[in-house]
Design a protein around this motif. Structure first.
Motif, mmCIF file in Angstrom:
data_model
loop_
_atom_site.group_PDB
_atom_site.id
_atom_site.type_symbol
_atom_site.label_atom_id
_atom_site.label_comp_id
_atom_site.label_asym_id
_atom_site.label_seq_id
_atom_site.Cartn_x
_atom_site.Cartn_y
_atom_site.Cartn_z
ATOM 1 N N ALA A 66 0.835 -1.207 0.000
ATOM 2 C CA ALA A 66 0.000 0.000 0.000
ATOM 3 C C ALA A 66 0.867 1.253 0.000
ATOM 4 O O ALA A 66 0.534 2.251 -0.663
ATOM 5 N N ARG A 67 1.968 1.226 0.724
ATOM 6 C CA ARG A 67 2.863 2.382 0.757
ATOM 7 C C ARG A 67 3.473 2.630 -0.626
ATOM 8 O O ARG A 67 3.598 3.778 -1.066
ATOM 9 N N ILE A 68 3.817 1.583 -1.320
ATOM 10 C CA ILE A 68 4.380 1.726 -2.672
ATOM 11 C C ILE A 68 3.348 2.319 -3.616
ATOM 12 O O ILE A 68 3.653 3.194 -4.429
ATOM 13 N N ARG A 69 2.107 1.865 -3.509
ATOM 14 C CA ARG A 69 1.056 2.431 -4.355
ATOM 15 C C ARG A 69 0.851 3.915 -4.030
ATOM 16 O O ARG A 69 0.610 4.734 -4.929
ATOM 17 N N ALA A 70 0.983 4.272 -2.752
ATOM 18 C CA ALA A 70 0.868 5.683 -2.371
ATOM 19 C C ALA A 70 2.019 6.503 -2.952
ATOM 20 O O ALA A 70 1.832 7.667 -3.346
ATOM 21 N N THR B 257 3.473 5.961 -5.821
ATOM 22 C CA THR B 257 3.138 6.178 -7.233
ATOM 23 C C THR B 257 2.128 7.305 -7.369
ATOM 24 O O THR B 257 2.254 8.173 -8.258
ATOM 25 N N ARG B 258 1.129 7.313 -6.489
ATOM 26 C CA ARG B 258 0.137 8.399 -6.538
ATOM 27 C C ARG B 258 0.783 9.738 -6.201
ATOM 28 O O ARG B 258 0.499 10.764 -6.838
ATOM 29 N N GLY B 259 1.673 9.748 -5.209
ATOM 30 C CA GLY B 259 2.344 10.993 -4.849
ATOM 31 C C GLY B 259 3.223 11.515 -5.970
ATOM 32 O O GLY B 259 3.273 12.728 -6.220
ATOM 33 N N ALA B 260 3.907 10.614 -6.661
ATOM 34 C CA ALA B 260 4.746 11.032 -7.783
ATOM 35 C C ALA B 260 3.905 11.647 -8.898
ATOM 36 O O ALA B 260 4.303 12.646 -9.510
ATOM 37 N N ALA B 261 2.741 11.064 -9.146
ATOM 38 C CA ALA B 261 1.861 11.609 -10.188
ATOM 39 C C ALA B 261 1.438 13.035 -9.844
ATOM 40 O O ALA B 261 1.370 13.910 -10.726
ATOM 41 N N LEU B 262 1.169 13.274 -8.574
ATOM 42 C CA LEU B 262 0.792 14.632 -8.154
ATOM 43 C C LEU B 262 1.945 15.612 -8.345
ATOM 44 O O LEU B 262 1.721 16.801 -8.582
ATOM 45 N N LEU B 263 3.182 15.108 -8.247
ATOM 46 C CA LEU B 263 4.357 15.952 -8.435
ATOM 47 C C LEU B 263 4.784 16.026 -9.901
ATOM 48 O O LEU B 263 5.769 16.696 -10.231
ATOM 49 N N GLY B 264 4.082 15.292 -10.766
ATOM 50 C CA GLY B 264 4.332 15.384 -12.198
ATOM 51 C C GLY B 264 5.437 14.497 -12.736
ATOM 52 O O GLY B 264 6.029 14.817 -13.776
#
Length: 365
Positions: free
Chosen positions: A241-245, A247-254
């Motif tokens: 779950a932390r790894i998936r988070a 990936t989501r955080g990186a997407a928000l940072l572009g």
């Protein structure tokens, strides 16, 4: 280079030596390589020279020298040494290029990373007692051997418990075929499928039944539901779950993962993508196909479970040492993209391994 790649490389060297008449011996169906034991030389070791010495009518050291010449120049091999009576010890090339190739392989194969066809010629039938741990173990073993190319049928000595279906278990037939699946210690009296489902739910129940070796007592206490480091199931699923988070955080940072950590590709100087904390995680990911094959061959899903625990532990160490996301006003770099690629590869291994055990890998915990 993964252990499976290394095994194929050594087998190819044996075939070349035979084709070139440097060795006169039958080519084995497969070559086994293992992690070097503590204090040993290199990353992996292989006893194929000792295996071939008798049929080739040569000393094992001479066979080892013949094979070393043919393996040493292969891509991904940094050094080949001969140790003891004729063992081959391999040090792999740990350059960024080979790290990138490993991460690319995981990304390309996805949840099927580690699956293979080593058992493609086997048609198996497993037979188990009418008991919940035996049923869940047989079902997990079925998934493992199918992942390695085997065909398998499962039967139970009596009509199956209807509640097994809620644990994901299927049985093809019941009766008494000649080859039972043995060595599985039953759960304590009263721990039926229905009782375990009521108390633990399907995922924790399956983990508790599969995590211990078949001959050991299954740990089925309330600790399986505790959200803490002492609960191995929680730690594995939390890592995913932390790894998936991430990936989501990186997407928000572009930015997204990119397994290309070398500064030259980035075009300018970058912070180092990995330090020594990355090596255990990279090694575990490279070893994953071999672990799944061993778990299938030995009918031991506990080996797969322990591999997932090791990957989760190595991921958290790596994450703390090499954060995949930039901090504060720091801009995303090639190093962050490479670290994210390694984290995502670990997440793929965790999700694929849990799937083989019949356990969900949630994206949020």
């Amino acid at each position: 280079m993964t252990p499976a790649d290394l095994s194929r490389t050594v087998l190819h060297a044996v075939r070349r030596a035979v084709d070139e008449d440097a060795l006169r011996a039958p080519v084995p169906a497969r070559v086994r390589v293992e992690r070097t034991r503590p204090g040993g030389s290199g990353d992996y070791a292989c006893a194929v020279a000792l295996q071939l010495a008798g049929p080739a009518a040569l000393p094992a050291l001479e066979v080892a020298r013949i094979l070393r010449e043919r393996v040493a120049a292969e891509p991904g091999i940094e050094r080949v040494e001969i140790t003891g009576p004729g063992f081959l010890s391999f040090t792999l090339d740990a350059t960024a290029e080979h790290h990138r190739a490993l991460l690319d392989a995981v990304r390309e194969q996805g949840l099927a990373y580690g699956h293979g066809d080593a058992l493609r010629d086997e048609i198996l039938q497993f037979h188990h007692a009418r008991e919940v741990r035996a049923a869940v173990t047989a079902h997990a073993v079925r998934r493992l051997v199918i992942s390695q190319g085997a065909r398998v049928r499962i039967s139970c000595e009596e009509a199956p418990d209807p509640d097994w279906a809620r644990l994901g278990v299927t049985v093809d037939a019941h009766g008494t075929p000649p080859v039972p699946l043995t060595g599985i210690r039953p759960v304590p009296a009263g721990a039926t499928a229905a009782e375990l489902l009521r108390r633990l739910g399907p995922d924790a129940a399956r983990w508790g039944l599969l995590r211990s070796a078949g001959h050991d007592r299954a740990a089925l206490g309330p600790e399986l539901l505790v959200q803490g480091e002492a609960n191995s199931l929680f730690r594995v699923r939390y890592a995913h779950a932390r790894i998936r988070a991430l990936t989501r955080g990186a997407a928000l940072l572009g930015f997204t993962a990119e397994p290309a950590p070398d500064a030259e590709r980035a075009g300018h100087t970058e912070p180092a993508p990995f330090d020594s904390a990355a090596r255990p995680l990279l090694d575990l990911i490279a070893d994953h196909p071999g672990v799944l094959l061993a778990a299938a061959r030995h009918r031991a899903p506990d080996r797969a479970a322990r591999q997932l625990e090791a990957v989760a532990h190595a991921f958290f160490d790596f994450h703390d040492s090499c954060p995949p996301l930039p901090a504060g006003d720091e801009k995303p770099s090639a190093a962050h993209r490479a670290r994210l690629a390694l984290a995502e590869a670990a997440g793929t291994v965790l999700a694929g391994g849990l799937s083989l055990l019949g356990i969900r890998a949630p994206e949020h915990l």
